[in-house]
Design an enzyme around this catalytic site. Structure first.
Site, PDB file in Angstrom:
ATOM      1  N   TYR A 143       0.837  -1.203   0.000  1.00 40.65           N
ATOM      2  CA  TYR A 143       0.000   0.000   0.000  1.00 40.65           C
ATOM      3  C   TYR A 143       0.873   1.254   0.000  1.00 40.65           C
ATOM      4  O   TYR A 143       0.745   2.127  -0.871  1.00 40.65           O
ATOM      5  CB  TYR A 143      -0.941  -0.015   1.210  1.00 40.65           C
ATOM      6  CG  TYR A 143      -1.602   1.318   1.473  1.00 40.65           C
ATOM      7  CD1 TYR A 143      -2.308   1.974   0.471  1.00 40.65           C
ATOM      8  CD2 TYR A 143      -1.505   1.934   2.721  1.00 40.65           C
ATOM      9  CE1 TYR A 143      -2.900   3.205   0.698  1.00 40.65           C
ATOM     10  CE2 TYR A 143      -2.099   3.162   2.959  1.00 40.65           C
ATOM     11  CZ  TYR A 143      -2.792   3.796   1.945  1.00 40.65           C
ATOM     12  OH  TYR A 143      -3.372   5.018   2.168  1.00 40.65           O
TER      13      TYR A 143
ATOM     14  N   ILE B 153      -7.767  -5.666  20.962  1.00 40.77           N
ATOM     15  CA  ILE B 153      -6.567  -4.820  20.878  1.00 40.77           C
ATOM     16  C   ILE B 153      -5.469  -5.639  20.204  1.00 40.77           C
ATOM     17  O   ILE B 153      -5.114  -6.721  20.700  1.00 40.77           O
ATOM     18  CB  ILE B 153      -6.124  -4.376  22.290  1.00 40.77           C
ATOM     19  CG1 ILE B 153      -7.223  -3.534  22.945  1.00 40.77           C
ATOM     20  CG2 ILE B 153      -4.789  -3.642  22.243  1.00 40.77           C
ATOM     21  CD1 ILE B 153      -6.987  -3.241  24.425  1.00 40.77           C
TER      22      ILE B 153
ATOM     23  N   GLY C  29       2.721  -5.933  10.346  1.00 46.03           N
ATOM     24  CA  GLY C  29       2.999  -4.676   9.646  1.00 46.03           C
ATOM     25  C   GLY C  29       2.747  -3.435  10.478  1.00 46.03           C
ATOM     26  O   GLY C  29       3.052  -2.330  10.031  1.00 46.03           O
TER      27      GLY C  29
HETATM   28  N1  UDP Z   1      -6.385  -1.645  16.113  1.00 49.20           N
HETATM   29  C1  UDP Z   1      -6.745  -2.535  17.114  1.00 49.20           C
HETATM   30  N2  UDP Z   1      -7.896  -3.258  16.951  1.00 49.20           N
HETATM   31  C2  UDP Z   1      -8.712  -3.125  15.862  1.00 49.20           C
HETATM   32  C3  UDP Z   1      -8.345  -2.199  14.847  1.00 49.20           C
HETATM   33  C4  UDP Z   1      -7.167  -1.477  14.994  1.00 49.20           C
HETATM   34  O1  UDP Z   1      -6.043  -2.693  18.115  1.00 49.20           O
HETATM   35  O2  UDP Z   1      -9.748  -3.838  15.780  1.00 49.20           O
HETATM   36  C5  UDP Z   1      -5.151  -0.842  16.250  1.00 49.20           C
HETATM   37  C6  UDP Z   1      -4.155  -1.052  15.121  1.00 49.20           C
HETATM   38  O3  UDP Z   1      -3.297  -2.126  15.434  1.00 49.20           O
HETATM   39  C7  UDP Z   1      -3.432   0.292  15.094  1.00 49.20           C
HETATM   40  C8  UDP Z   1      -4.482   1.295  15.581  1.00 49.20           C
HETATM   41  O4  UDP Z   1      -5.500   0.504  16.211  1.00 49.20           O
HETATM   42  O5  UDP Z   1      -2.368   0.296  16.027  1.00 49.20           O
HETATM   43  C9  UDP Z   1      -5.096   2.079  14.442  1.00 49.20           C
HETATM   44  O6  UDP Z   1      -5.498   1.158  13.457  1.00 49.20           O
HETATM   45  P1  UDP Z   1      -6.370   1.583  12.198  1.00 49.20           P
HETATM   46  O7  UDP Z   1      -6.669   0.311  11.435  1.00 49.20           O
HETATM   47  O8  UDP Z   1      -7.531   2.385  12.665  1.00 49.20           O
HETATM   48  O9  UDP Z   1      -5.445   2.545  11.363  1.00 49.20           O
HETATM   49  P2  UDP Z   1      -3.954   2.326  10.751  1.00 49.20           P
HETATM   50  O10 UDP Z   1      -3.014   2.733  11.852  1.00 49.20           O
HETATM   51  O11 UDP Z   1      -3.833   0.907  10.339  1.00 49.20           O
HETATM   52  O12 UDP Z   1      -3.945   3.268   9.602  1.00 49.20           O
END
Ligand code: UDP
Length: 328
Positions: A141, A206, A281
């Site tokens: 991405y 989490i 990732g």
């Molecule tokens: N996250 C989480 N549980 C979820 C979705 C996201 O713990 O069900 C965490 C994810 O690992 C990241 C943060 O929340 O550290 C933000 O994730 P999101 O997918 O909203 O945005 P990204 O950082 O991937 O753009």
């Protein structure tokens, strides 16, 4: 100005389209509705259902509407998905960008704004992330966005196509109680937490609590979608003075646990949480330095406070628990 907004039926694109209309621009939205919602497009904007993967369709839109500026939001945007299906990104995202840029050049468009990403930085060498940090995309991405940024660099050199690449950190919040985030499936933290608050899910999982951060959960920089929209307006106005890249965040990080705690306060709901496996990732911490756009364009985010960001998202989710298409 006549502005073509690709992906203008999506979360950020529709918010920017609305802001452009309000600023007096003539907006045409191009979207294939694979992820976006027709109801999210402002009524005052033109709408064309077309697919950027088909060059003839793109050309048609450009020749019909002759935009003076293009804002390119349409994209696959998920880090995790890109690790599983890299060609959705290294092929589709890149091909759509090429088709659009080819037409932009052919029809003498002079201004181009690209939605880019903090994922350009992968696991960053320092925090906060300013525009000088070494680019090393964290996934297909991020790589797809970097390729498009580099293409724009060369089209500026060869064809005077002025561009702004705006690298969003974690876009969040809702533009209003009737305009918000609606993904299917939803993968982002704040909407999922609010779906738990609404009783649509049992709990939030989490993704790991063993990161090198104060409470062990990942830290992110959440930036309100209206503040992102404002940055697009400022960038559009500044483009005639030259191309530019900006990192867009509040400069403050919140952990996953802090987001959940804040959502509990905002909603008054319990929001059960449990710790699960880390998501492949995910870097521990991503926080932007947005000093450059603040200094150069006077960008001043209005929603620096996480409670405000979650509060606006909560108003949208409560009023539209099934998003834009309740019948589907
Ligand atoms: N996250 C989480 N549980 C979820 C979705 C996201 O713990 O069900 C965490 C994810 O690992 C990241 C943060 O929340 O550290 C933000 O994730 P999101 O997918 O909203 O945005 P990204 O950082 O991937 O753009």
């Amino acid at each position: 100005m006549r502005v073509l907004v690709t992906g203008g039926a999506g979360y950020i694109g529709s918010t920017v389209a609305r802001r452009l209309v309000d600023a007096g621009h003539h907006v045409v939205v191009l979207d294939n509705l694979s992820q976006g919602h027709r109801a999210a497009v402002p009524a005052e904007a033109g709408f064309v259902e077309a697919d950027l993967r088909h060059r003839d369709q793109v050309e048609h839109v450009l020749s019909d509407h002759r935009p003076e500026a293009i804002m390119h939001f349409a994209s696959n945007t998920l880090v995790g998905e890109s690790m599983e299906e890299p060609f959705l990104y290294l092929d589709d995202n890149v091909r759509c960008g090429i088709n659009l840029m080819r037409s932009a050049v052919e029809y003498d468009v002079e201004r181009f704004i690209l939605s880019s990403t903090a994922n350009l930085f992968g696991v960053p060498e320092r925090i906060p992330l300013d525009e000088e940090v070494t680019i090393a995309p964290g996934s297909p991405y991020g790589e797809s966005k970097f390729i498009l940024e580099r293409m724009l660099h060369w089209l500026d050199e060869t064809h005077n196509l002025r561009f702004a690449a705006l690298r969003y950190f974690n876009a969040a919040g809702a533009a209003g109680p009737d305009q918000g985030e609606d993904h299917d499936p939803e993968t982002h933290l704040i909407p999922i937490v609010l779906e738990v608050a609404l009783g649509q899910r049992d709990k939030i999982v989490i993704f790991g609590d063993d990161y090198d951060t104060p409470d062990g959960t990942c830290v992110r920089d959440y930036v309100h979608v209206l503040d992102l929209a404002e940055a697009h307006i400022l960038a559009l106005e500044a483009l005639d003075d030259g191309s530019r890249v900006y990192n867009l965040g509040n400069g403050e990080g919140y952990s996953v646990r802090e987001v959940i705690e804040t959502a509990r306060r905002v909603t008054g709901q319990e929001i059960p949480a449990e710790v699960g496996a880390p998501r492949p990732g995910d870097p521990a911490t991503l926080i932007a330095s947005s000093d450059k756009i603040r200094d150069e364009l006077g960008w001043t985010p209005q929603y620096g406070d996480l409670e405000d960001i979650i509060g606006t998202a909560w108003a949208w989710h409560r009023r539209h628990p099934d998003g834009y298409n309740p019948a589907e």
